[in-house]
Design an enzyme around this catalytic site. Structure first.
Site, PDB file in Angstrom:
ATOM      1  CE  LYS A  13     -12.891  19.326  40.083  1.00 51.78           C
ATOM      2  NZ  LYS A  13     -11.743  19.913  40.815  1.00 51.78           N
ATOM      3  NE  ARG A  88     -12.170  13.711  43.597  1.00 52.52           N
ATOM      4  CZ  ARG A  88     -12.853  14.851  43.613  1.00 52.52           C
ATOM      5  NH1 ARG A  88     -14.020  14.927  43.012  1.00 52.52           N
ATOM      6  NH2 ARG A  88     -12.366  15.904  44.210  1.00 52.52           N
ATOM      7  NE  ARG A 127     -13.387  26.136  47.424  1.00 52.89           N
ATOM      8  CZ  ARG A 127     -13.183  24.978  46.829  1.00 52.89           C
ATOM      9  NH1 ARG A 127     -13.597  24.791  45.606  1.00 52.89           N
ATOM     10  NH2 ARG A 127     -12.563  24.022  47.474  1.00 52.89           N
ATOM     11  NE  ARG A 161     -15.110  22.098  49.485  1.00 45.31           N
ATOM     12  CZ  ARG A 161     -14.775  21.619  48.296  1.00 45.31           C
ATOM     13  NH1 ARG A 161     -15.350  22.110  47.195  1.00 45.31           N
ATOM     14  NH2 ARG A 161     -13.880  20.665  48.177  1.00 45.31           N
ATOM     15  NE  ARG A 172      -9.787  19.128  48.593  1.00 45.52           N
ATOM     16  CZ  ARG A 172     -10.156  20.421  48.617  1.00 45.52           C
ATOM     17  NH1 ARG A 172      -9.908  21.164  49.698  1.00 45.52           N
ATOM     18  NH2 ARG A 172     -10.764  20.944  47.593  1.00 45.52           N
TER      19      ARG A 172
HETATM   20  P1  AP5 Z   1     -13.638  26.150  42.180  1.00 47.33           P
HETATM   21  O1  AP5 Z   1     -14.362  26.377  40.896  1.00 47.33           O
HETATM   22  O2  AP5 Z   1     -14.447  26.090  43.427  1.00 47.33           O
HETATM   23  O3  AP5 Z   1     -12.664  24.882  42.050  1.00 47.33           O
HETATM   24  P2  AP5 Z   1     -12.994  23.337  41.884  1.00 47.33           P
HETATM   25  O4  AP5 Z   1     -12.171  22.816  40.749  1.00 47.33           O
HETATM   26  O5  AP5 Z   1     -14.458  23.088  41.826  1.00 47.33           O
HETATM   27  O6  AP5 Z   1     -12.318  22.783  43.207  1.00 47.33           O
HETATM   28  P3  AP5 Z   1     -12.882  21.847  44.365  1.00 47.33           P
HETATM   29  O7  AP5 Z   1     -12.071  22.135  45.588  1.00 47.33           O
HETATM   30  O8  AP5 Z   1     -14.363  21.911  44.470  1.00 47.33           O
HETATM   31  O9  AP5 Z   1     -12.457  20.461  43.800  1.00 47.33           O
HETATM   32  P4  AP5 Z   1     -12.315  19.177  44.562  1.00 47.33           P
HETATM   33  O10 AP5 Z   1     -12.173  18.256  43.428  1.00 47.33           O
HETATM   34  O11 AP5 Z   1     -11.209  19.118  45.543  1.00 47.33           O
HETATM   35  O12 AP5 Z   1     -13.621  19.097  45.499  1.00 47.33           O
HETATM   36  P5  AP5 Z   1     -15.005  18.309  45.358  1.00 47.33           P
HETATM   37  O13 AP5 Z   1     -16.044  19.139  45.948  1.00 47.33           O
HETATM   38  O14 AP5 Z   1     -15.171  17.803  43.972  1.00 47.33           O
HETATM   39  O15 AP5 Z   1     -12.535  27.313  42.295  1.00 47.33           O
HETATM   40  C1  AP5 Z   1     -11.762  27.453  43.481  1.00 47.33           C
HETATM   41  C2  AP5 Z   1     -11.621  28.934  43.864  1.00 47.33           C
HETATM   42  O16 AP5 Z   1     -10.846  29.607  42.878  1.00 47.33           O
HETATM   43  C3  AP5 Z   1     -12.954  29.692  43.916  1.00 47.33           C
HETATM   44  O17 AP5 Z   1     -12.910  30.614  44.991  1.00 47.33           O
HETATM   45  C4  AP5 Z   1     -13.030  30.461  42.587  1.00 47.33           C
HETATM   46  O18 AP5 Z   1     -13.718  31.681  42.712  1.00 47.33           O
HETATM   47  C5  AP5 Z   1     -11.554  30.679  42.283  1.00 47.33           C
HETATM   48  N1  AP5 Z   1     -11.261  30.608  40.849  1.00 47.33           N
HETATM   49  C6  AP5 Z   1     -11.791  29.762  39.926  1.00 47.33           C
HETATM   50  N2  AP5 Z   1     -11.252  29.970  38.705  1.00 47.33           N
HETATM   51  C7  AP5 Z   1     -10.337  30.979  38.871  1.00 47.33           C
HETATM   52  C8  AP5 Z   1      -9.439  31.654  37.968  1.00 47.33           C
HETATM   53  N3  AP5 Z   1      -9.372  31.349  36.675  1.00 47.33           N
HETATM   54  N4  AP5 Z   1      -8.652  32.628  38.489  1.00 47.33           N
HETATM   55  C9  AP5 Z   1      -8.704  32.966  39.810  1.00 47.33           C
HETATM   56  N5  AP5 Z   1      -9.548  32.374  40.698  1.00 47.33           N
HETATM   57  C10 AP5 Z   1     -10.337  31.386  40.238  1.00 47.33           C
HETATM   58  O19 AP5 Z   1     -14.751  17.055  46.295  1.00 47.33           O
HETATM   59  C11 AP5 Z   1     -14.638  17.183  47.687  1.00 47.33           C
HETATM   60  C12 AP5 Z   1     -14.412  15.816  48.327  1.00 47.33           C
HETATM   61  O20 AP5 Z   1     -15.540  14.954  48.057  1.00 47.33           O
HETATM   62  C13 AP5 Z   1     -13.208  15.022  47.801  1.00 47.33           C
HETATM   63  O21 AP5 Z   1     -12.015  15.390  48.444  1.00 47.33           O
HETATM   64  C14 AP5 Z   1     -13.636  13.584  48.117  1.00 47.33           C
HETATM   65  O22 AP5 Z   1     -13.465  13.280  49.474  1.00 47.33           O
HETATM   66  C15 AP5 Z   1     -15.126  13.604  47.831  1.00 47.33           C
HETATM   67  N6  AP5 Z   1     -15.457  13.249  46.438  1.00 47.33           N
HETATM   68  C16 AP5 Z   1     -16.114  14.036  45.527  1.00 47.33           C
HETATM   69  N7  AP5 Z   1     -16.264  13.373  44.356  1.00 47.33           N
HETATM   70  C17 AP5 Z   1     -15.703  12.145  44.537  1.00 47.33           C
HETATM   71  C18 AP5 Z   1     -15.527  11.011  43.674  1.00 47.33           C
HETATM   72  N8  AP5 Z   1     -15.971  11.024  42.406  1.00 47.33           N
HETATM   73  N9  AP5 Z   1     -14.894   9.934  44.181  1.00 47.33           N
HETATM   74  C19 AP5 Z   1     -14.456   9.905  45.452  1.00 47.33           C
HETATM   75  N10 AP5 Z   1     -14.585  10.941  46.320  1.00 47.33           N
HETATM   76  C20 AP5 Z   1     -15.210  12.054  45.858  1.00 47.33           C
HETATM   77 MG    MG Z   2     -15.849  22.204  43.124  1.00 45.31          MG
END
Ligand code: AP5
Ligand code: MG
Length: 215
Positions: A13, A88, A127, A161, A172
């Protein structure tokens, strides 16, 4: 254009949002990044969110809805935005619908990135990001052109992270399948859902998303 990027942890994402920001000139609203900034700054929201995030659980709907309601009212969102990590839960999705309706607008697309669980684990374990500008990298799939130097800003400081470990990732993923995956049916029923195969090359996936958004 008002767009949601939906998908499990590690689906890409954040990676894809960065490219879409450049293509469409609208901001990326990553709730994960906003919460991590709040934790680093030691704000009240940050203090409430820290333990929940470290455990891989979801921060409360009330907190998240208030953050997004305020953020989408800002000037830079007037032409649209890319939501990364929000909504979410079904409650957040309903709240977002109300927020947009109040402003006389609505969503244009919900793009769901579909990635196998094994690949998610691999992506999350490798990552890291630039500690200065936040540019994202991966140990195997996206290395800086010059080892140890950020492509974008030249910094040599990188970070990982705290929630990117196998144990927290399990929680997660559980939260994703239990609370967030129901949004796929929710937005499908509204005629907004676009499924994208998220298993390929990063650039090919960007092209597939752009094709859907431009059609
Ligand atoms: P990356 O693009 O970083 O993946 P991502 O989908 O952004 O994954 P996240 O871990 O950020 O998602 P998340 O939903 O768990 O975390 P968030 O920060 O939102 O890609 C990952 C890796 O793969 C990178 O190294 C990239 O280079 C590589 N990659 C990408 N595409 C690739 C491909 N095609 N091929 C190979 N490699 C690839 O949330 C964190 C925490 O915040 C949550 O757990 C929760 O506690 C809280 N939170 C956030 N939003 C909310 C909400 N709305 N409600 C409640 N809690 C929330
Ligand atoms: Mg992310």
């Amino acid at each position: 254009m008002r767009l949601i990027l939906l998908g499990p942890p590690g689906a890409g994402k954040g990676t894809q949002a960065k490219f879409l920001v450049d293509s469409y000139g609208i901001p990326q609203l990553s709730t994960g990044d906003m919460l991590r900034e709040a934790v680093a700054a030691g704000t009240e929201v940050g203090r409430k969110a820290k333990a929940v995030m470290d455990a891989g659980k979801l921060v409360s709907d009330d907190i998240m809805n208030a953050i997004i309601d305020e953020r989408i009212g800002k000037e830079d969102c007037a032409r649209g935005f890319i939501l990364d990590g929000f909504p979410r839960t079904l409650e957040q999705a309903d709240a977002l619908g109300d927020m947009l309706q109040r402003r006389g607008s609505g969503l244009d697309h919900v793009v769901c990135l579909e990635v196998d669980d094994d690949a998610l684990v691999e992506r999350i374990s490798g990552r890291y990001t630039c500690a200065n500008c936040g540019e994202g990298y991966h140990d195997s799939f996206k290395k800086p052109a010059s080892e140890g130097v950020c492509d974008r800003c030249g910094s040599t400081e990188f970070k990982r992270r705290k929630d990117d470990n196998p144990e927290t990732l399990k929680t997660r993923l559980f939260a994703y399948y239990k609370d967030t995956a129901p949004l796929i049916g929710y937005y499908h029923a509204k005629g907004l859902l676009k499924r994208i195969d998220g298993m390929g090359d990063i650039g090919d996936i960007t092209a597939a998303i752009r094709k859907v958004l431009d059609s």
